[in-house]
Design a protein around this motif. Sequence first.
Motif, PDB file in Angstrom:
ATOM      1  N   ALA A 112       0.826  -1.202   0.000  1.00  0.00           N
ATOM      2  CA  ALA A 112       0.000   0.000   0.000  1.00  0.00           C
ATOM      3  C   ALA A 112       0.865   1.259   0.000  1.00  0.00           C
ATOM      4  N   ILE A 113       1.934   1.226   0.769  1.00  0.00           N
ATOM      5  CA  ILE A 113       2.822   2.389   0.818  1.00  0.00           C
ATOM      6  C   ILE A 113       3.486   2.608  -0.534  1.00  0.00           C
ATOM      7  N   SER A 114       3.942   1.509  -1.145  1.00  0.00           N
ATOM      8  CA  SER A 114       4.615   1.633  -2.443  1.00  0.00           C
ATOM      9  C   SER A 114       3.653   2.138  -3.510  1.00  0.00           C
ATOM     10  N   ALA A 115       2.419   1.650  -3.507  1.00  0.00           N
ATOM     11  CA  ALA A 115       1.441   2.079  -4.505  1.00  0.00           C
ATOM     12  C   ALA A 115       1.116   3.564  -4.340  1.00  0.00           C
ATOM     13  N   SER A 116       0.957   3.994  -3.088  1.00  0.00           N
ATOM     14  CA  SER A 116       0.656   5.404  -2.869  1.00  0.00           C
ATOM     15  C   SER A 116       1.855   6.292  -3.178  1.00  0.00           C
ATOM     16  N   ALA A 117       3.069   5.751  -3.032  1.00  0.00           N
ATOM     17  CA  ALA A 117       4.258   6.540  -3.352  1.00  0.00           C
ATOM     18  C   ALA A 117       4.352   6.829  -4.841  1.00  0.00           C
ATOM     19  N   LEU A 118       3.797   5.943  -5.663  1.00  0.00           N
ATOM     20  CA  LEU A 118       3.841   6.156  -7.106  1.00  0.00           C
ATOM     21  C   LEU A 118       3.023   7.370  -7.528  1.00  0.00           C
ATOM     22  N   LEU A 119       2.078   7.799  -6.686  1.00  0.00           N
ATOM     23  CA  LEU A 119       1.274   8.959  -7.033  1.00  0.00           C
ATOM     24  C   LEU A 119       2.088  10.248  -7.040  1.00  0.00           C
ATOM     25  N   MET A 120       3.231  10.252  -6.360  1.00  0.00           N
ATOM     26  CA  MET A 120       4.041  11.468  -6.307  1.00  0.00           C
ATOM     27  C   MET A 120       4.662  11.801  -7.656  1.00  0.00           C
ATOM     28  N   LEU A 121       4.888  10.778  -8.489  1.00  0.00           N
ATOM     29  CA  LEU A 121       5.508  11.029  -9.799  1.00  0.00           C
ATOM     30  C   LEU A 121       4.588  11.829 -10.714  1.00  0.00           C
ATOM     31  N   PRO A 122       3.352  11.379 -10.982  1.00  0.00           N
ATOM     32  CA  PRO A 122       2.486  12.226 -11.829  1.00  0.00           C
ATOM     33  C   PRO A 122       2.136  13.550 -11.166  1.00  0.00           C
ATOM     34  N   GLY A 123       2.045  13.559  -9.816  1.00  0.00           N
ATOM     35  CA  GLY A 123       1.774  14.824  -9.141  1.00  0.00           C
ATOM     36  C   GLY A 123       2.881  15.838  -9.352  1.00  0.00           C
ATOM     37  N   SER A 124       4.129  15.367  -9.328  1.00  0.00           N
ATOM     38  CA  SER A 124       5.253  16.272  -9.564  1.00  0.00           C
ATOM     39  C   SER A 124       5.260  16.792 -10.993  1.00  0.00           C
ATOM     40  N   VAL A 125       4.903  15.920 -11.937  1.00  0.00           N
ATOM     41  CA  VAL A 125       4.860  16.337 -13.344  1.00  0.00           C
ATOM     42  C   VAL A 125       3.784  17.406 -13.554  1.00  0.00           C
ATOM     43  N   VAL A 126       2.609  17.212 -12.974  1.00  0.00           N
ATOM     44  CA  VAL A 126       1.528  18.187 -13.116  1.00  0.00           C
ATOM     45  C   VAL A 126       1.911  19.511 -12.464  1.00  0.00           C
ATOM     46  N   ALA A 127       2.541  19.435 -11.281  1.00  0.00           N
ATOM     47  CA  ALA A 127       2.948  20.662 -10.594  1.00  0.00           C
ATOM     48  C   ALA A 127       3.974  21.436 -11.422  1.00  0.00           C
ATOM     49  N   LEU A 128       4.919  20.725 -12.026  1.00  0.00           N
ATOM     50  CA  LEU A 128       5.920  21.392 -12.865  1.00  0.00           C
ATOM     51  C   LEU A 128       5.280  22.008 -14.095  1.00  0.00           C
ATOM     52  N   TRP A 129       4.354  21.295 -14.709  1.00  0.00           N
ATOM     53  CA  TRP A 129       3.668  21.822 -15.887  1.00  0.00           C
ATOM     54  C   TRP A 129       2.890  23.083 -15.544  1.00  0.00           C
ATOM     55  N   LEU A 130       2.215  23.077 -14.415  1.00  0.00           N
ATOM     56  CA  LEU A 130       1.467  24.258 -13.993  1.00  0.00           C
ATOM     57  C   LEU A 130       2.397  25.436 -13.720  1.00  0.00           C
ATOM     58  N   CYS A 131       3.516  25.173 -13.046  1.00  0.00           N
ATOM     59  CA  CYS A 131       4.445  26.247 -12.707  1.00  0.00           C
ATOM     60  C   CYS A 131       4.988  26.932 -13.958  1.00  0.00           C
ATOM     61  N   ILE A 132       5.375  26.144 -14.960  1.00  0.00           N
ATOM     62  CA  ILE A 132       5.912  26.721 -16.197  1.00  0.00           C
ATOM     63  C   ILE A 132       4.810  27.415 -16.996  1.00  0.00           C
ATOM     64  N   SER A 133       3.637  26.817 -17.050  1.00  0.00           N
ATOM     65  CA  SER A 133       2.542  27.392 -17.839  1.00  0.00           C
ATOM     66  C   SER A 133       2.053  28.710 -17.262  1.00  0.00           C
TER      67      SER A 133
END
Length: 437
Positions: free
Chosen positions: A290-311
């Motif tokens: 469960a911890i490992s599966a929830s940790a994978l959510l940080m990768l797309p979250g980081s990508v979206v945050a970076l995209w928003l920051c640049i946009s």
Amino acid sequence: MTDTPSRRPTEPSAPKSADIPVTPEGVAEAVAEADEETVADATAGAAKPSIPVQPSATTQPPRRSYARTDAGVGTGTGTGTGTEGAAGRGTNAGPTWSAAPAWGQLSSAPIPGWEWSGSWIPKPGIVPLRPLGVGEILSGAIALLTRYWRTALTVSAAVAVLSQLMVALVTALLPLPAGSADLTLASTGNPAADLHRALVSLGDIAPLGGATGAISLFAGTLAAAGLATVASKAVMGKPASPAEAWRAVSSRLPSVVGLGLITTCATFGTLALSAAPCLIANADHSSDAAISASALLMLPGSVVALWLCISMGLAAPALVLERQSIRAALARSFRLVRGAWWRVFGVTVLVSLLTGLVSGFIALPFTAVDLIANGTGSDGTAVSSLLLAAIGGSIGAALTLPITAGASTLLYIDQRIRREALDLDLATAVGIPNYGH
């Protein structure tokens, strides 16, 4: 990019007697032939001039606009009256020509306010009036600090002091637990134990790291808005005083603060939401799966945050220079970045790396003094530690914020040049009418 229109006359064609040997007899024959042609032309009432004359206002040579390549915009050349569209920008009648010097009087010396790039391109300020390269954006941002240092440092110092006071307050309220955050992340051979230790370290540094990062992003937005007017005047080579910068921002101050809060919350809120499930699962001692599966959510979250920051990175100049609302400025930034996200991202990362190195180099002596005075086991909440960190951070931010803000405004201007031919309007504003036509 094709060349901009040249103001130099065309080269004269070769004489008819170019095959005559260069001898006294040949020269005499050429002179005699030229005299006969002149007499014949005079008889017909139309003597040929020996030096090309600059065409009059009614018979002007065509001027070509250089290529502007971007999403949905092509290039266009032509003469007479043209139209603007997806195929490019047409050309209009050129300016009124003044008397031209003779061929022997022409000089290749640089024209004041212009630079050579295949042809003479106007450069009234810190950058040429054409689509900008990465090096020109960096050099222009540095020139903003060096040429307008009084105004730039006045604005950036105020923002830097405010942001460093906020960082000192956050550090005092959310100290980093001494010795609890293992940043080495050395493997122990047990994947579950390594993941647990990494998440514990992330949980320890997340509050302070997220807060300081949010403050830095907020301060950068304020600086970009405060120096947008200065940077736009610097592009046109016009002076800009601190009073002018304040007048441009003061009426928009609530909107500038609101934009900074929205940009910061959108970026770091996305990061926090993506990391929250993993941190909660680890705190509840859930299973490794469960911890490992929830940790994978940080990768797309980081990508979206970076995209928003640049946009959203070009919203501050649009808010101040175009006098737009927060919503309209954000929409404007998304439109300008669309299709050029990777370019804007690359320039932003490069500027961040350079300014980060400068800030770290400036803060290094203050960090060394802190280590000598309080030792390596200090949690950074001592008064002396907070004071030294605030002084070093303020100096570093005051010197680097103008570069970051200048690069943001130059990216905004560059995207408008590529998409909307803003360089033609800028050239007109500085007294170069009909440039590019």
